[in-house]
Design a protein around this motif. Sequence first.
Motif, PDB file in Angstrom:
ATOM      1  N   ILE A  76       0.864  -1.194   0.000  1.00 38.32           N
ATOM      2  CA  ILE A  76       0.000   0.000   0.000  1.00 38.32           C
ATOM      3  C   ILE A  76       0.896   1.238   0.000  1.00 38.32           C
ATOM      4  O   ILE A  76       1.742   1.407   0.893  1.00 38.32           O
ATOM      5  N   LEU A  77       0.731   2.069  -1.007  1.00 40.28           N
ATOM      6  CA  LEU A  77       1.558   3.276  -1.116  1.00 40.28           C
ATOM      7  C   LEU A  77       0.899   4.400  -0.315  1.00 40.28           C
ATOM      8  O   LEU A  77      -0.220   4.818  -0.607  1.00 40.28           O
ATOM      9  N   ALA A  78       1.614   4.860   0.690  1.00 44.07           N
ATOM     10  CA  ALA A  78       1.004   5.830   1.600  1.00 44.07           C
ATOM     11  C   ALA A  78       2.023   6.852   2.109  1.00 44.07           C
ATOM     12  O   ALA A  78       1.845   7.445   3.161  1.00 44.07           O
ATOM     13  N   ALA A  79       3.112   7.041   1.338  1.00 43.48           N
ATOM     14  CA  ALA A  79       4.184   7.906   1.845  1.00 43.48           C
ATOM     15  C   ALA A  79       3.986   9.373   1.494  1.00 43.48           C
ATOM     16  O   ALA A  79       4.634  10.244   2.059  1.00 43.48           O
ATOM     17  N   SER A 132      12.918   9.434   0.059  1.00 41.23           N
ATOM     18  CA  SER A 132      12.718  10.477  -0.962  1.00 41.23           C
ATOM     19  C   SER A 132      11.296  10.364  -1.467  1.00 41.23           C
ATOM     20  O   SER A 132      10.869   9.305  -1.879  1.00 41.23           O
ATOM     21  N   GLN A 133      10.548  11.435  -1.389  1.00 41.59           N
ATOM     22  CA  GLN A 133       9.163  11.355  -1.862  1.00 41.59           C
ATOM     23  C   GLN A 133       9.146  11.703  -3.339  1.00 41.59           C
ATOM     24  O   GLN A 133       8.696  12.775  -3.741  1.00 41.59           O
ATOM     25  N   ASP A 134       9.703  10.762  -4.138  1.00 39.50           N
ATOM     26  CA  ASP A 134       9.845  11.082  -5.553  1.00 39.50           C
ATOM     27  C   ASP A 134       9.051  10.128  -6.441  1.00 39.50           C
ATOM     28  O   ASP A 134       9.538   9.629  -7.437  1.00 39.50           O
ATOM     29  N   GLY A 135       7.836   9.869  -6.032  1.00 41.64           N
ATOM     30  CA  GLY A 135       6.911   9.210  -6.927  1.00 41.64           C
ATOM     31  C   GLY A 135       6.464   7.821  -6.523  1.00 41.64           C
ATOM     32  O   GLY A 135       7.100   7.149  -5.697  1.00 41.64           O
ATOM     33  N   THR A 136       5.358   7.402  -7.151  1.00 40.98           N
ATOM     34  CA  THR A 136       4.751   6.102  -6.829  1.00 40.98           C
ATOM     35  C   THR A 136       5.657   4.946  -7.268  1.00 40.98           C
ATOM     36  O   THR A 136       5.648   3.882  -6.639  1.00 40.98           O
ATOM     37  N   GLY A 137       6.448   5.166  -8.332  1.00 40.40           N
ATOM     38  CA  GLY A 137       7.375   4.121  -8.791  1.00 40.40           C
ATOM     39  C   GLY A 137       8.479   3.910  -7.786  1.00 40.40           C
ATOM     40  O   GLY A 137       8.876   2.774  -7.480  1.00 40.40           O
ATOM     41  N   SER A 138       8.970   5.008  -7.245  1.00 46.36           N
ATOM     42  CA  SER A 138      10.023   4.926  -6.244  1.00 46.36           C
ATOM     43  C   SER A 138       9.480   4.309  -4.946  1.00 46.36           C
ATOM     44  O   SER A 138      10.181   3.570  -4.241  1.00 46.36           O
ATOM     45  N   ALA A 139       8.210   4.581  -4.653  1.00 48.55           N
ATOM     46  CA  ALA A 139       7.593   4.032  -3.429  1.00 48.55           C
ATOM     47  C   ALA A 139       7.538   2.513  -3.495  1.00 48.55           C
ATOM     48  O   ALA A 139       7.894   1.829  -2.523  1.00 48.55           O
ATOM     49  N   ILE A 140       7.119   1.974  -4.629  1.00 50.61           N
ATOM     50  CA  ILE A 140       7.021   0.508  -4.725  1.00 50.61           C
ATOM     51  C   ILE A 140       8.421  -0.112  -4.660  1.00 50.61           C
ATOM     52  O   ILE A 140       8.614  -1.181  -4.070  1.00 50.61           O
ATOM     53  N   LEU A 165      -1.724  -1.089  -4.024  1.00 49.43           N
ATOM     54  CA  LEU A 165      -2.901  -0.239  -3.818  1.00 49.43           C
ATOM     55  C   LEU A 165      -2.447   1.131  -3.339  1.00 49.43           C
ATOM     56  O   LEU A 165      -1.378   1.264  -2.738  1.00 49.43           O
ATOM     57  N   LEU A 166      -3.269   2.131  -3.583  1.00 54.37           N
ATOM     58  CA  LEU A 166      -2.947   3.482  -3.105  1.00 54.37           C
ATOM     59  C   LEU A 166      -3.684   3.734  -1.790  1.00 54.37           C
ATOM     60  O   LEU A 166      -4.869   3.441  -1.678  1.00 54.37           O
ATOM     61  N   GLY A 167      -2.963   4.289  -0.846  1.00 50.84           N
ATOM     62  CA  GLY A 167      -3.573   4.581   0.451  1.00 50.84           C
ATOM     63  C   GLY A 167      -4.624   5.675   0.378  1.00 50.84           C
ATOM     64  O   GLY A 167      -5.428   5.826   1.293  1.00 50.84           O
ATOM     65  N   ASP A 168      -4.660   6.424  -0.721  1.00 51.47           N
ATOM     66  CA  ASP A 168      -5.637   7.511  -0.826  1.00 51.47           C
ATOM     67  C   ASP A 168      -6.853   7.107  -1.656  1.00 51.47           C
ATOM     68  O   ASP A 168      -7.584   7.955  -2.146  1.00 51.47           O
ATOM     69  N   THR A 169      -7.048   5.774  -1.796  1.00 54.39           N
ATOM     70  CA  THR A 169      -8.226   5.271  -2.520  1.00 54.39           C
ATOM     71  C   THR A 169      -8.959   4.322  -1.572  1.00 54.39           C
ATOM     72  O   THR A 169      -8.888   3.100  -1.711  1.00 54.39           O
ATOM     73  N   GLY A 224      -7.108  15.013 -14.026  1.00 50.79           N
ATOM     74  CA  GLY A 224      -6.269  14.737 -12.862  1.00 50.79           C
ATOM     75  C   GLY A 224      -5.788  13.305 -12.788  1.00 50.79           C
ATOM     76  O   GLY A 224      -4.811  13.013 -12.108  1.00 50.79           O
ATOM     77  N   TYR A 225      -6.464  12.406 -13.459  1.00 51.01           N
ATOM     78  CA  TYR A 225      -6.080  10.987 -13.415  1.00 51.01           C
ATOM     79  C   TYR A 225      -5.181  10.635 -14.598  1.00 51.01           C
ATOM     80  O   TYR A 225      -5.222  11.289 -15.644  1.00 51.01           O
ATOM     81  N   GLY A 226      -4.394   9.555 -14.434  1.00 50.26           N
ATOM     82  CA  GLY A 226      -3.605   9.018 -15.547  1.00 50.26           C
ATOM     83  C   GLY A 226      -4.551   8.353 -16.546  1.00 50.26           C
ATOM     84  O   GLY A 226      -5.463   7.638 -16.143  1.00 50.26           O
ATOM     85  N   ARG A 227      -4.327   8.601 -17.872  1.00 48.80           N
ATOM     86  CA  ARG A 227      -5.225   8.026 -18.893  1.00 48.80           C
ATOM     87  C   ARG A 227      -4.674   6.680 -19.369  1.00 48.80           C
ATOM     88  O   ARG A 227      -3.454   6.523 -19.574  1.00 48.80           O
TER      89      ARG A 227
HETATM   90  C1  UD1 Z   1      -1.830   8.577  -9.140  1.00 49.89           C
HETATM   91  C2  UD1 Z   1      -1.433   7.963 -10.493  1.00 49.89           C
HETATM   92  C3  UD1 Z   1      -2.516   8.306 -11.512  1.00 49.89           C
HETATM   93  C4  UD1 Z   1      -3.870   7.772 -11.028  1.00 49.89           C
HETATM   94  C5  UD1 Z   1      -4.183   8.332  -9.627  1.00 49.89           C
HETATM   95  C6  UD1 Z   1      -5.396   7.621  -9.060  1.00 49.89           C
HETATM   96  C7  UD1 Z   1       1.001   7.914 -10.659  1.00 49.89           C
HETATM   97  C8  UD1 Z   1       2.231   8.538 -11.210  1.00 49.89           C
HETATM   98  N1  UD1 Z   1      -0.150   8.509 -10.922  1.00 49.89           N
HETATM   99  O1  UD1 Z   1      -1.844   9.994  -9.270  1.00 49.89           O
HETATM  100  O2  UD1 Z   1      -2.201   7.685 -12.767  1.00 49.89           O
HETATM  101  O3  UD1 Z   1      -4.862   8.139 -11.950  1.00 49.89           O
HETATM  102  O4  UD1 Z   1      -3.104   8.070  -8.703  1.00 49.89           O
HETATM  103  O5  UD1 Z   1      -5.788   8.168  -7.823  1.00 49.89           O
HETATM  104  O6  UD1 Z   1       1.101   6.885 -10.011  1.00 49.89           O
HETATM  105  N2  UD1 Z   1       2.874   8.059  -2.782  1.00 49.89           N
HETATM  106  C9  UD1 Z   1       3.979   7.522  -2.164  1.00 49.89           C
HETATM  107  N3  UD1 Z   1       5.216   8.028  -2.446  1.00 49.89           N
HETATM  108  C10 UD1 Z   1       5.410   9.048  -3.344  1.00 49.89           C
HETATM  109  C11 UD1 Z   1       4.267   9.570  -3.985  1.00 49.89           C
HETATM  110  C12 UD1 Z   1       3.021   9.055  -3.689  1.00 49.89           C
HETATM  111  O7  UD1 Z   1       3.861   6.610  -1.343  1.00 49.89           O
HETATM  112  O8  UD1 Z   1       6.565   9.433  -3.544  1.00 49.89           O
HETATM  113  C13 UD1 Z   1       1.544   7.537  -2.431  1.00 49.89           C
HETATM  114  C14 UD1 Z   1       0.636   8.609  -1.827  1.00 49.89           C
HETATM  115  O9  UD1 Z   1       0.683   8.585  -0.425  1.00 49.89           O
HETATM  116  C15 UD1 Z   1      -0.740   8.222  -2.333  1.00 49.89           C
HETATM  117  C16 UD1 Z   1      -0.466   7.427  -3.598  1.00 49.89           C
HETATM  118  O10 UD1 Z   1       0.902   7.079  -3.602  1.00 49.89           O
HETATM  119  O11 UD1 Z   1      -1.418   7.404  -1.400  1.00 49.89           O
HETATM  120  C17 UD1 Z   1      -0.795   8.211  -4.864  1.00 49.89           C
HETATM  121  O12 UD1 Z   1      -0.061   9.408  -4.902  1.00 49.89           O
HETATM  122  P1  UD1 Z   1      -0.675  10.761  -5.460  1.00 49.89           P
HETATM  123  O13 UD1 Z   1       0.367  11.816  -5.370  1.00 49.89           O
HETATM  124  O14 UD1 Z   1      -1.976  11.036  -4.849  1.00 49.89           O
HETATM  125  O15 UD1 Z   1      -0.874  10.375  -7.015  1.00 49.89           O
HETATM  126  P2  UD1 Z   1      -1.953  10.996  -7.989  1.00 49.89           P
HETATM  127  O16 UD1 Z   1      -1.490  12.316  -8.447  1.00 49.89           O
HETATM  128  O17 UD1 Z   1      -3.290  10.918  -7.389  1.00 49.89           O
END
Ligand code: UD1
Length: 447
Positions: free
Chosen positions: A11-14, A77-85, A102-106, A141-144
Amino acid sequence: MSTNNPLAVVILAAGKGTRMKSDKPKVMHELMGLPMVNWVLRSVEQLSPERVIVVIGEGMDDLRAAVKPHESVVQLSQDGTGSAIKCAMPALQGFEGDVLVLLGDTPLISVETMRGLIAARRASDNTGISVLGMRLDNPTGYGRLLMDDSGMLNDIREEKEASAEEKLVDIVNSGAFCLNAASVNGWLDKLSNDNASGEYYITDLPKIAAQENIKTKVFIATNSEEVMGCNTRLNLSDMEQLAQQNTRDKFINSGVILQDPSSVYFHHDTQISSGTIIEPSVYFGANVKVGANVHIKAFCHFEGADIGDNSVVGPFARLRPGADIGEEVRIGNFVEIKKSKIGNRSKISHLGYVGDCTMGEDVNFSCGAITVNYDGFDKHQTVIGNGAMVGSNVNLVAPVTIEKGAFIAAGSTITTDVPEDALSVERGRAKLLKGWAAKYRKEKQRS
Ligand code: UD1
Ligand code: MG
């Protein structure tokens, strides 16, 4: 193809959640009193995964505590969802099977949807990734999701990089992925941050897998509301409304009668049995349990209370933590109860305060009677036996025991215990001055 691969969940929640304009980590914001990340975990637990790893940010101790007993790893480093995984992968060393990301914000994603996403990944050996998609009227706002004619996914384009034409695509990435663990590390090594945000995007994985002829399948969520992401305060309040609405529907379908559903607010853990009627404008705080065939009248506020079957509560009643109400009890208007056990069929019908009290069965606690439970330093107990009659405007100064069947005369302040079946009266004797009022009136009229 295997349908019972081992499963790990990440779960990505950083993320700090800058758009929430708050000091709290985004996923610690609550829906119906439960942090978003715990909604996700609650559903995940139903899948009984072998491992659950939550990626958190540095210094997010409250978040680490909230996800326990599950493991958390820190993304420095809070440098993206790819780096988080990527940060989660060392904790998954040696794991073979599927990794559900899964995303912690969903928070509202259902376990059925998770199962559908996992099944899509497992559908063929050549499918290395499945992505949870949703169709939205407003995809901003969402990825297509960029799919070919056969429905296979070629790439995911983030809003910031999308061309005008790509922005018209209305099938978007909900953020959930299922990945074949065997290949993930190789793909993650190929992620680059050469994009508009300078971040590593998990959404680049399908493109990287395609270079190895590995396919990505899209699983479309049937209910797009459950996979909405929360990025702003406004999103959070929209989701709160949605979660409330879902809960109201759940109760109505289970046999609870809500006369004006939209005016009743529930907590995530509220329990109500069937046949109960709830009038308009009732608030349920944490940890409230209501039995069957209870009638809750309008404008009540409950926290930490347990209400037995066939009781009637309100209007305007306040039950605070530890209010343990028996069956067929009557709690009327402007009554407050905390940390007290009220026996079956007892009545506290109007204007009363009962705190730190054990009240037996068939007690009548009349209008304006109160327990005086606090001496300025400590709280004290009041015990009232079965069938006792406490008159109006009585103060029971605790610690005090009223034994069963006793009567307490109206207006009394009781400081000593009252034995069984006794009457306790504590009142000044009335002084009677005949004709005094008439004389007084006359005097006043003269002056
Ligand atoms: C992301 C997706 C986008 C999708 C959307 C759905 C990417 C690049 N984009 O965008 O395609 O449509 O979610 O809601 O993945 N997080 C980390 N570490 C980081 C950055 C984020 O753990 O460095 C976590 C956040 O806590 C969050 C989740 O990942 O729970 C998503 O991050 P967020 O910045 O909200 O991405 P979106 O811009 O919503
Ligand atoms: Mg988001």
